[in-house]
Design a protein around this motif. Structure first.
Motif, PDB file in Angstrom:
ATOM      1  N   ILE A 188       0.841  -1.207   0.000  1.00 16.86           N
ATOM      2  CA  ILE A 188       0.000   0.000   0.000  1.00 16.86           C
ATOM      3  C   ILE A 188       0.872   1.251   0.000  1.00 16.86           C
ATOM      4  O   ILE A 188       0.623   2.214  -0.739  1.00 16.86           O
ATOM      5  N   GLY A 189       1.927   1.220   0.859  1.00 17.82           N
ATOM      6  CA  GLY A 189       2.840   2.362   0.882  1.00 17.82           C
ATOM      7  C   GLY A 189       3.547   2.554  -0.442  1.00 17.82           C
ATOM      8  O   GLY A 189       3.690   3.687  -0.942  1.00 17.82           O
ATOM      9  N   MET A 190       3.970   1.440  -1.046  1.00 14.94           N
ATOM     10  CA  MET A 190       4.650   1.522  -2.345  1.00 14.94           C
ATOM     11  C   MET A 190       3.707   2.028  -3.418  1.00 14.94           C
ATOM     12  O   MET A 190       4.085   2.867  -4.265  1.00 14.94           O
ATOM     13  N   ALA A 191       2.480   1.513  -3.401  1.00 13.42           N
ATOM     14  CA  ALA A 191       1.503   1.964  -4.401  1.00 13.42           C
ATOM     15  C   ALA A 191       1.214   3.447  -4.249  1.00 13.42           C
ATOM     16  O   ALA A 191       1.133   4.184  -5.238  1.00 13.42           O
ATOM     17  N   ASN A 192       1.078   3.894  -3.000  1.00 10.71           N
ATOM     18  CA  ASN A 192       0.813   5.315  -2.771  1.00 10.71           C
ATOM     19  C   ASN A 192       1.977   6.182  -3.204  1.00 10.71           C
ATOM     20  O   ASN A 192       1.790   7.304  -3.689  1.00 10.71           O
ATOM     21  N   SER A 193       3.208   5.652  -3.028  1.00 11.27           N
ATOM     22  CA  SER A 193       4.381   6.424  -3.461  1.00 11.27           C
ATOM     23  C   SER A 193       4.415   6.604  -4.962  1.00 11.27           C
ATOM     24  O   SER A 193       5.059   7.528  -5.473  1.00 11.27           O
ATOM     25  N   ILE A 194       3.742   5.704  -5.693  1.00  9.29           N
ATOM     26  CA  ILE A 194       3.653   5.834  -7.149  1.00  9.29           C
ATOM     27  C   ILE A 194       2.403   6.610  -7.561  1.00  9.29           C
ATOM     28  O   ILE A 194       2.458   7.488  -8.421  1.00  9.29           O
ATOM     29  N   VAL A 195       1.281   6.285  -6.910  1.00  9.40           N
ATOM     30  CA  VAL A 195       0.004   6.869  -7.315  1.00  9.40           C
ATOM     31  C   VAL A 195      -0.087   8.337  -6.920  1.00  9.40           C
ATOM     32  O   VAL A 195      -0.616   9.164  -7.688  1.00  9.40           O
ATOM     33  N   ARG A 196       0.447   8.693  -5.735  1.00  5.80           N
ATOM     34  CA  ARG A 196       0.350  10.079  -5.290  1.00  5.80           C
ATOM     35  C   ARG A 196       1.017  11.048  -6.268  1.00  5.80           C
ATOM     36  O   ARG A 196       0.422  12.072  -6.636  1.00  5.80           O
ATOM     37  N   PRO A 197       2.261  10.751  -6.722  1.00  4.74           N
ATOM     38  CA  PRO A 197       2.849  11.644  -7.737  1.00  4.74           C
ATOM     39  C   PRO A 197       2.058  11.663  -9.042  1.00  4.74           C
ATOM     40  O   PRO A 197       1.938  12.709  -9.684  1.00  4.74           O
TER      41      PRO A 197
END
Length: 499
Positions: A188-197
């Protein structure tokens, strides 16, 4: 619940991959542990049987005791802790057991007994009839001499082992759940690090699409996301710059069009009023003609650029002498150069034509533009050198002036469409852009070298045709190219140089 999108896809993919990997690892682990425990039990019993057989069989043959005493001795001497010992005859009937002396019992038909009767060490794992308890049976044949041959069968419970295996399995499941939870959090953290940008970039691009070109993607993103953000910011910068260039072009072209139109309108009204002598009328008509030519030139320049942008420029190609084109260009601009007392000098081999395959009119347009710019930005009483030569199969035609030059900052932009170093000099800013497009249509290149206050050198490089070859336009010849070869060449040389 994770909403649909890239985040869910990333989390699900990571979760499924790790889950399947854990499931496989735990299955293999539990299978290996079970096999290890079962093999340990079997090895313990089989080792005990082998040692007992080696020791007890010779003694039993020497003593030659009665059958009942043999059974009693076997039960006493072959006993093993935590196991039940059974003695069977060759018909698989239980003759005696360490739990009680039994006879006339039902015939046992497990696979370990049959293996023992065949001379091997038999093993069987299954559930005990009646109790349903899971057990392991290990059997082997004992030959005590004469008719005293028995099957020794050890029976041990696997309930304790299975309990331990169950505990280890539950522990492995707990560990697996913990690992899956950690993977879920990390994914989830990794996905957010990609999706947020990506969301940030999407929001900024949406604002740009609505016309807010002053916004920029902020954040120090890495790898592909960083490249995407930089590209989007660069795109916005280029759009702003292009819009500024477009506005400057509209302002410049409006001025360029208004000035000759004002002159034409003014002299037309003046001449229409009458009462002027022939000299004034001739001057007015000359100005009208000159300004009309200027307007036609501006319109044609914009039409040429439009054709080039839409890939609609048609070239009528054939054998063209670059030296002749440069000479004609010098004659065309001679009067303009004389007004500023600028001297033109051609440096070239007079015995060579320097032929290329191209459109003569368009190539003349290229050199007219280059020489005209050189005159426009040169000082009075200066020189402009035109050079034509051949190097490594390329015709190099250079225009060198000793004028004001171009700064390094402007040199990289000077060939951009609508760009003008000095808007007060007039023009559309399309001349060099059209020149470059025309040169590239002839499979050539154009390079510029300049130093502010010293001058500029522009070099056009075009593929050379050998001096003995002439080529007609293939479009006019239905794709058939006419080649004229030097008659001095031998037939073999001619065949090698045809194309």
């Amino acid at each position: 619940m994770i909403k649909k999108g890239i985040t869910r896809q990333i989390v699900l993919h990571y979760f499924i991959v790790v889950f399947l990997a854990l499931l496989l690892v735990e299955f293999v682990f539990m299978l290996a542990v079970q096999r290890y425990y079962y093999e340990s039990i079997y090895n313990t019993i089989s080792t005990h049987i082998s040692n007992s057989k080696d020791f007890f069989e010779p003694l039993a043959r020497e003593s030659n005791t009665e059958d009942g005493k043999n059974l009693s001795k076997l039960l006493v001497n072959l006993a093993l802790d935590n196991t039940e010992l059974e003695i069977l005859d060759l018909n698989s009937h239980v003759l005696a057991s360490s739990t009680a002396f039994e006879s006339d019992r039902a015939v046992l038909q497990t696979s370990d007994i049959q293996q023992a009767l065949n001379g091997g060490m038999g093993r069987w794992v299954g559930r005990q009839p009646g109790t349903g308890e899971q057990v392991m049976a290990v059997s082997h044949k004992f030959d005590l001499g004469g008719e005293n041959t028995y099957v020794i069968r050890y029976l041990t419970s696997l309930e304790n082992v299975n309990s331990k295996l169950l505990f280890m399995g539950m522990l492995a499941i707990v560990v697996g759940v913990g690992v899956l939870a950690i993977v879920l959090i990390i994914s989830i953290g990794m996905a957010n690090s990609i999706v947020r940008p990506i969301n940030n970039i999407t929001a900024v691009s949406a604002q740009m699409a609505r016309g807010r070109l002053d916004v920029r993607v902020k954040g120090n993103y890495k790898h592909e996301l960083g490249e995407l953000a930089s590209t989007l910011n660069f795109m916005a910068h280029e759009i702003v710059r292009s819009n500024q260039i477009k506005d400057d072009f509209i302002s410049s072209i409006s001025h360029e069009l208004r000035t000759p139109l004002t002159s034409i309108k003014g002299w037309s009204e003046t001449l229409d009023s009458g009462g002027y002598d022939p000299d004034e009328t001739r001057i007015g008509m000359g100005i009208i003609s000159k300004e009309t030519e200027r307007l036609i030139g501006l319109v044609e320049e914009m039409l040429d650029f439009s054709k080039l942008q839409q890939n609609q420029m048609k070239l009528v190609k054939g054998t063209v002498s670059i030296r002749e084109i440069v000479q004609e260009t010098m004659l065309n601009v001679w009067a303009k150069a004389e007004q500023k007392q600028i001297h033109l000098k051609l440096e070239s081999d007079e015995n060579r034509a320097f032929n290329v395959f191209g459109d003569g009119n368009r190539l003349k347009q290229v050199f007219l533009n280059l020489v005209d710019n050189a005159i426009k930005f040169s000082h009075e009483n200066s020189w402009i050198f035109l050079t034509v030569k051949e190097e490594e199969g390329q015709i190099l035609a250079s225009v060198q002036d000793t004028g004001i030059g171009i700064s390094e900052e402007h040199l990289i932009k000077v060939r951009d469409r609508f760009f003008q170093v000095n808007h007060q000099n007039g023009g559309t800013g399309l001349g060099l852009a059209i020149t470059q497009e025309l040169v590239e249509l002839h499979d050539g290149t154009i390079t510029m070298q300049s130093e502010l206050g010293t001058g500029t050198t522009v070099t056009v490089s075009l593929p050379a045709l050998p001096e003995y070859e002439t080529v007609e336009d293939p479009i006019l010849q239905n794709d058939e190219t006419e080649v004229t070869l030097d008659p001095k060449l031998t037939q073999a040389e001619s065949d090698q140089k045809k194309f």
